[in-house]
Design a protein around this motif. Sequence first.
Motif, PDB file in Angstrom:
ATOM      1  N   HIS A 207       8.544  -8.300  -7.721  1.00 30.63           N
ATOM      2  CA  HIS A 207       8.578  -9.418  -6.753  1.00 30.63           C
ATOM      3  C   HIS A 207       7.799 -10.625  -7.255  1.00 30.63           C
ATOM      4  O   HIS A 207       6.794 -11.014  -6.676  1.00 30.63           O
TER       5      HIS A 207
ATOM      6  N   ILE B 204      -4.093 -12.127  -9.085  1.00 24.28           N
ATOM      7  CA  ILE B 204      -4.867 -13.331  -8.797  1.00 24.28           C
ATOM      8  C   ILE B 204      -5.797 -13.116  -7.596  1.00 24.28           C
ATOM      9  O   ILE B 204      -6.724 -13.891  -7.364  1.00 24.28           O
TER      10      ILE B 204
ATOM     11  N   ALA C 286      -1.122  -6.307  -6.876  1.00 26.48           N
ATOM     12  CA  ALA C 286      -1.546  -6.296  -5.467  1.00 26.48           C
ATOM     13  C   ALA C 286      -2.563  -5.175  -5.203  1.00 26.48           C
ATOM     14  O   ALA C 286      -3.619  -5.156  -5.821  1.00 26.48           O
TER      15      ALA C 286
ATOM     16  N   VAL D 180      -3.196  -6.359 -13.053  1.00 27.09           N
ATOM     17  CA  VAL D 180      -3.715  -7.729 -13.036  1.00 27.09           C
ATOM     18  C   VAL D 180      -3.219  -8.427 -11.779  1.00 27.09           C
ATOM     19  O   VAL D 180      -2.038  -8.313 -11.430  1.00 27.09           O
TER      20      VAL D 180
ATOM     21  N   TYR E 143       1.381 -19.779  -5.883  1.00 31.08           N
ATOM     22  CA  TYR E 143       1.753 -18.604  -5.066  1.00 31.08           C
ATOM     23  C   TYR E 143       1.392 -18.898  -3.615  1.00 31.08           C
ATOM     24  O   TYR E 143       0.258 -19.265  -3.314  1.00 31.08           O
TER      25      TYR E 143
ATOM     26  N   LEU F 161       5.574 -18.098  -9.701  1.00 30.39           N
ATOM     27  CA  LEU F 161       5.476 -19.140 -10.734  1.00 30.39           C
ATOM     28  C   LEU F 161       6.446 -20.276 -10.493  1.00 30.39           C
ATOM     29  O   LEU F 161       7.557 -20.064 -10.004  1.00 30.39           O
TER      30      LEU F 161
ATOM     31  N   SER G 268      -2.595 -22.170  -9.103  1.00 27.49           N
ATOM     32  CA  SER G 268      -1.461 -21.298  -8.787  1.00 27.49           C
ATOM     33  C   SER G 268      -0.715 -21.776  -7.550  1.00 27.49           C
ATOM     34  O   SER G 268      -1.315 -22.163  -6.557  1.00 27.49           O
TER      35      SER G 268
HETATM   36  C1  LIG Z   1       4.996 -10.527  -3.585  1.00 28.41           C
HETATM   37  S1  LIG Z   1       3.572  -9.778  -4.259  1.00 28.41           S
HETATM   38  C2  LIG Z   1       4.278  -8.354  -5.081  1.00 28.41           C
HETATM   39  C3  LIG Z   1       3.290  -7.234  -5.278  1.00 28.41           C
HETATM   40  C4  LIG Z   1       3.812  -6.026  -6.048  1.00 28.41           C
HETATM   41  N1  LIG Z   1       4.021  -6.359  -7.452  1.00 28.41           N
HETATM   42  C5  LIG Z   1       5.097  -5.537  -5.434  1.00 28.41           C
HETATM   43  O1  LIG Z   1       6.113  -5.462  -6.141  1.00 28.41           O
HETATM   44  O2  LIG Z   1       5.096  -5.205  -4.245  1.00 28.41           O
HETATM   45  C6  LIG Z   1       3.152 -10.802  -5.648  1.00 28.41           C
HETATM   46  C7  LIG Z   1       1.790 -10.463  -6.261  1.00 28.41           C
HETATM   47  O3  LIG Z   1       1.593 -11.259  -7.435  1.00 28.41           O
HETATM   48  C8  LIG Z   1       0.271 -11.802  -7.406  1.00 28.41           C
HETATM   49  N2  LIG Z   1       0.270 -13.088  -8.144  1.00 28.41           N
HETATM   50  C9  LIG Z   1       0.869 -14.234  -7.784  1.00 28.41           C
HETATM   51  N3  LIG Z   1       0.659 -15.197  -8.689  1.00 28.41           N
HETATM   52  C10 LIG Z   1      -0.124 -14.657  -9.663  1.00 28.41           C
HETATM   53  C11 LIG Z   1      -0.719 -15.164 -10.858  1.00 28.41           C
HETATM   54  N4  LIG Z   1      -0.534 -16.436 -11.233  1.00 28.41           N
HETATM   55  N5  LIG Z   1      -1.487 -14.327 -11.593  1.00 28.41           N
HETATM   56  C12 LIG Z   1      -1.691 -13.036 -11.209  1.00 28.41           C
HETATM   57  N6  LIG Z   1      -1.148 -12.500 -10.083  1.00 28.41           N
HETATM   58  C13 LIG Z   1      -0.383 -13.296  -9.314  1.00 28.41           C
HETATM   59  C14 LIG Z   1      -0.017 -11.984  -5.918  1.00 28.41           C
HETATM   60  O4  LIG Z   1      -1.394 -12.089  -5.636  1.00 28.41           O
HETATM   61  C15 LIG Z   1       0.638 -10.751  -5.312  1.00 28.41           C
HETATM   62  O5  LIG Z   1      -0.240  -9.664  -5.274  1.00 28.41           O
END
Ligand SMILES: C[S@@+](CC[C@H](N)C(=O)[O-])C[C@H]1O[C@@H](n2cnc3c(N)ncnc32)[C@H](O)[C@@H]1O
Length: 294
Positions: free
Chosen positions: A141, A104, A82, A102, A33, A146, A31
């Motif tokens: 967000h 990561i 999150a 879900v 991220y 990706l 990933s």
């Molecule tokens: C910027 S945060 C946004 C959190 C929440 N959705 C919000 O709107 O406040 C992005 C979230 O996506 C998760 N994330 C990033 N890449 C991911 C992946 N490949 N699979 C699952 N979750 C992922 C991160 O761990 C993080 O918790």
Amino acid sequence: MPFRPKDTFKSNADSESTKERKRIHHNVQASSYWLPNDDIEQDRLNEMYFALKHLYSGQLLPKVKEILDFNSNLKVLDLGCATGAWILETSVEYPNCDYYGVDISSNFPALSPNNTHFMLHNVIDGLPFVDSYFDYVRLGHWTSNLKEVEWPPFLKEVYRVMKPGALMLNLEIDTMNHTLDATGSLTALYMVNKINKMYPDLVSVLPGLLKNAGFTTILTDKRSVNFGQDDHNNIRFVSLATNIIQKLGYLIGPALGMSAEEYIASTPKLIQKAKDNHAEWTYVAFLSQKPKKK
Ligand SMILES: C[S@@+](CC[C@H](N)C(=O)[O-])C[C@H]1O[C@@H](n2cnc3c(N)ncnc32)[C@H](O)[C@@H]1O
């Protein structure tokens, strides 16, 4: 591993500032991220959740409630959930639905209602659900989640697990509002995403990506927060921006070509400039639908 400017910083703005503090990131090689996943970041995400709840007057857009009956037993999926803040609050308001979160990183609640389920999973490996299972999918967000090439297969997977007629919400900040970005945070987000081969302006390309994946976009809802206006929620966003400068300054400062300390120390000046210039953050919500079977 994704590009990250320096992992350590010294800050006078943080209560733990007297000692050097190391931020923690996920360790999933596949990933890209690049944001941290520690307690400080979870606080920031929770704060953002409450600010956005206010901006959107609740958990669900009116159009979503018009199409889906959240008092029935809907299957709901929050991808990249999150801390699970959205799921926890929505599951209280609409207790008949089943909620799946879900992420990561596992920052999930230790205790949660029976109708909530949290899974540690990288979506790049596909989604661990059967076909046509969900009525509503939420992605908040995702701009730094990706790489460009990962979007089409990912959206294909999301489409697969949705029922015909199901809805998906993509909620993103518009990173192209650079001229009004007095705090520099959007510019930094844009630049670091670009370096990491992610869409730096996801909001402009999402409609095309959604269409190519087979979705029909039924609503595009844009809302701006103006830092120069003294209303209650804008003040909340000013506090969120202050928090972002202080908590993510170790990434933003270097991305803007200055040291983290220099950037963080300029917080009061940056915020004042944002207010004086009536700087804006614009959020865009795309509501799309998997076509109903003919
Ligand atoms: C910027 S945060 C946004 C959190 C929440 N959705 C919000 O709107 O406040 C992005 C979230 O996506 C998760 N994330 C990033 N890449 C991911 C992946 N490949 N699979 C699952 N979750 C992922 C991160 O761990 C993080 O918790």
